[in-house]
Motif scaffolding. Structure first.
Motif, PDB file in Angstrom:
ATOM      1  N   ILE A  77       0.819  -1.214   0.000  1.00  0.00           N
ATOM      2  CA  ILE A  77       0.000   0.000   0.000  1.00  0.00           C
ATOM      3  C   ILE A  77       0.851   1.262   0.000  1.00  0.00           C
ATOM      4  CG2 ILE A  77      -1.706   1.344   1.300  1.00  0.00           C
ATOM      5  CD1 ILE A  77      -2.861  -1.270   2.315  1.00  0.00           C
ATOM      6  N   GLN A  78       1.801   1.340   0.963  1.00  0.00           N
ATOM      7  CA  GLN A  78       2.541   2.585   1.138  1.00  0.00           C
ATOM      8  C   GLN A  78       3.658   2.764   0.115  1.00  0.00           C
ATOM      9  OE1 GLN A  78       5.142   3.148   4.519  1.00  0.00           O
ATOM     10  NE2 GLN A  78       4.169   5.082   5.000  1.00  0.00           N
ATOM     11  N   TRP A 108      -5.063  12.598   6.495  1.00  0.00           N
ATOM     12  CA  TRP A 108      -5.654  11.268   6.343  1.00  0.00           C
ATOM     13  C   TRP A 108      -5.182  10.340   7.458  1.00  0.00           C
ATOM     14  CZ3 TRP A 108      -9.620  11.888   3.630  1.00  0.00           C
ATOM     15  CH2 TRP A 108      -9.623  12.677   2.482  1.00  0.00           C
ATOM     16  N   PHE A 112      -7.747   8.079   9.526  1.00  0.00           N
ATOM     17  CA  PHE A 112      -7.676   6.617   9.575  1.00  0.00           C
ATOM     18  C   PHE A 112      -7.264   6.100  10.957  1.00  0.00           C
ATOM     19  CE2 PHE A 112      -6.637   7.049   4.834  1.00  0.00           C
ATOM     20  CZ  PHE A 112      -7.979   6.906   4.480  1.00  0.00           C
ATOM     21  N   LEU A 116      -8.862   2.825  13.414  1.00  0.00           N
ATOM     22  CA  LEU A 116      -7.892   1.720  13.438  1.00  0.00           C
ATOM     23  C   LEU A 116      -7.020   1.709  14.688  1.00  0.00           C
ATOM     24  CD1 LEU A 116      -6.769   1.739   9.683  1.00  0.00           C
ATOM     25  CD2 LEU A 116      -8.357   0.160  10.795  1.00  0.00           C
ATOM     26  N   MET A 160      -3.730   9.097   0.584  1.00  0.00           N
ATOM     27  CA  MET A 160      -4.476   8.186   1.448  1.00  0.00           C
ATOM     28  C   MET A 160      -3.717   6.871   1.641  1.00  0.00           C
ATOM     29  SD  MET A 160      -8.412   8.568   0.161  1.00  0.00           S
ATOM     30  CE  MET A 160      -9.344  10.078   0.361  1.00  0.00           C
ATOM     31  N   CYS A 161      -3.139   6.354   0.556  1.00  0.00           N
ATOM     32  CA  CYS A 161      -2.363   5.114   0.648  1.00  0.00           C
ATOM     33  C   CYS A 161      -1.187   5.273   1.604  1.00  0.00           C
ATOM     34  CB  CYS A 161      -1.862   4.702  -0.745  1.00  0.00           C
ATOM     35  SG  CYS A 161      -3.142   4.086  -1.848  1.00  0.00           S
ATOM     36  N   ILE A 164      -2.473   5.261   5.191  1.00  0.00           N
ATOM     37  CA  ILE A 164      -2.807   3.913   5.658  1.00  0.00           C
ATOM     38  C   ILE A 164      -1.536   3.181   6.078  1.00  0.00           C
ATOM     39  CG2 ILE A 164      -3.706   1.652   4.947  1.00  0.00           C
ATOM     40  CD1 ILE A 164      -5.673   3.170   3.135  1.00  0.00           C
ATOM     41  N   TYR A 168      -0.616   1.591   9.820  1.00  0.00           N
ATOM     42  CA  TYR A 168      -0.164   0.218  10.040  1.00  0.00           C
ATOM     43  C   TYR A 168       1.214   0.183  10.698  1.00  0.00           C
ATOM     44  CZ  TYR A 168      -3.881  -2.469   7.833  1.00  0.00           C
ATOM     45  OH  TYR A 168      -5.085  -3.067   7.566  1.00  0.00           O
TER      46      TYR A 168
END
Length: 303
Positions: A77-78, A108, A112, A116, A160-161, A164, A168
């Protein structure tokens, strides 16, 4: 005296890093003249991986990958999705506007992290989020329905990616100790996989090899990605907590000015207002981070 000298070196390194990562938006845009987004991303990651591998050997850090579940998620993702979307957006739009939209990532992260990580948005953070939302509206100009809306949307999704991935990484750090250099090395390898798959599946223009393309590719891969990450990890533990968050403000500013001077990217009035609002919001978040002595995530440098 030694501590003060070390701090000064770290400050100089941080300033150079912001300039390096800011100008990388310009060299990436130039590279897209000669190659497709997939090829630009693949070469950047491959050279970055090679540079980090040398860095790992030089510093004697362990090469064995750890935390595979988080590694796969953050890498895909990142690194993979972020760079593909980011570079695709850059191929369609200007470096200045694209960098500002991508650097909405800190907002973002706040959004998020709420569901989470159960980290609620508080106090002046709400002000920064509202300013960023209005800034986004002015830059995107949805009421105009310009063709550039597509590239601008890609840039926001790229941000956004990245956010996220930050969430994480924070969740991983909350439960385990991580060697950031080795993790970043394997994160880039994982991120390279979807890029190579895209190269195999989709037709694209052939690379036009030229001296200019070779120079900007080496700059993006070796300097911005490889040495840039090594520099980020160097300054991270040598500057006061929160100070490094200022990079999120300096990088797009360098990209805007350089793009304006070198590529003639002159934003419209609405876009300028939006950029200013996002800049104020980023500055507010940086101030809050410094005031709270918040430690940034090592694996989330903002290239």
């Amino acid at each position: 005296m030694t501590g003060g000298r070390e701090t000064r070196r770290a400050v100089i390194a941080m300033i150079l890093l912001v300039i390096l990562w800011g100008y990388a938006w310009i060299t990436s845009k130039i590279g897209l003249i000669y190659a497709s987004p997939m090829d630009v991303v693949a070469l950047r990651l491959e050279l970055g991986i090679l540079t980090l591998f040398i860095g790992l050997l030089w510093t004697g850090r362990p090469l064995r990958p750890q935390h595979w579940q988080a590694l796969l998620m953050i890498g895909l993702i990142q690194t993979g999705a972020f760079l593909l979307l980011n570079t695709w957006a850059l191929s369609e739009g200007g470096p200045g506007k694209t960098s500002v939209l991508v650097f909405t990532m800190p907002f973002w992260v706040l959004v998020f992290a709420w569901p989470l990580l159960h980290e609620r948005i508080q106090g002046l953070q709400w002000v920064s989020v509202v300013l960023a939302i209005f800034g986004l509206l002015f830059v995107l100009e949805p009421w105009q329905m310009h063709t550039s809306l597509f590239s601008k949307t890609l840039a926001v999704v790229a941000g956004m990616c990245w956010a996220i991935g930050v969430v994480y990484a924070k969740r991983l750090h909350n439960r385990a100790k991580v060697e950031p250099l080795a993790f970043t090395f394997w994160q880039m390898i994982v991120g390279l996989i979807p890029v190579l798959i895209c190269q195999a599946l989709f037709d694209r223009q052939s690379i036009v090899w030229s001296n200019t393309f070779v120079v900007v590719t080496l700059f993006n891969g070796v300097m911005a990605t490889g040495i840039g990450w090594l520099t980020w990890l160097y300054v991270l533990h040598r500057l006061p907590a929160g100070t490094t968050s200022l990079s999120s403000l300096g990088i797009p500013l360098i990209a805007i000015v350089a793009s304006w001077l070198q590529l003639g990217e002159e934003p419209g009035k609405s876009e300028l207002v939006g950029m200013l609002l996002i800049g104020i919001a980023l500055a507010l978040l940086s101030y809050l981070s410094i005031r709270r002595h918040e430690e940034p995530e090592p694996m989330t440098g903002q290239e």
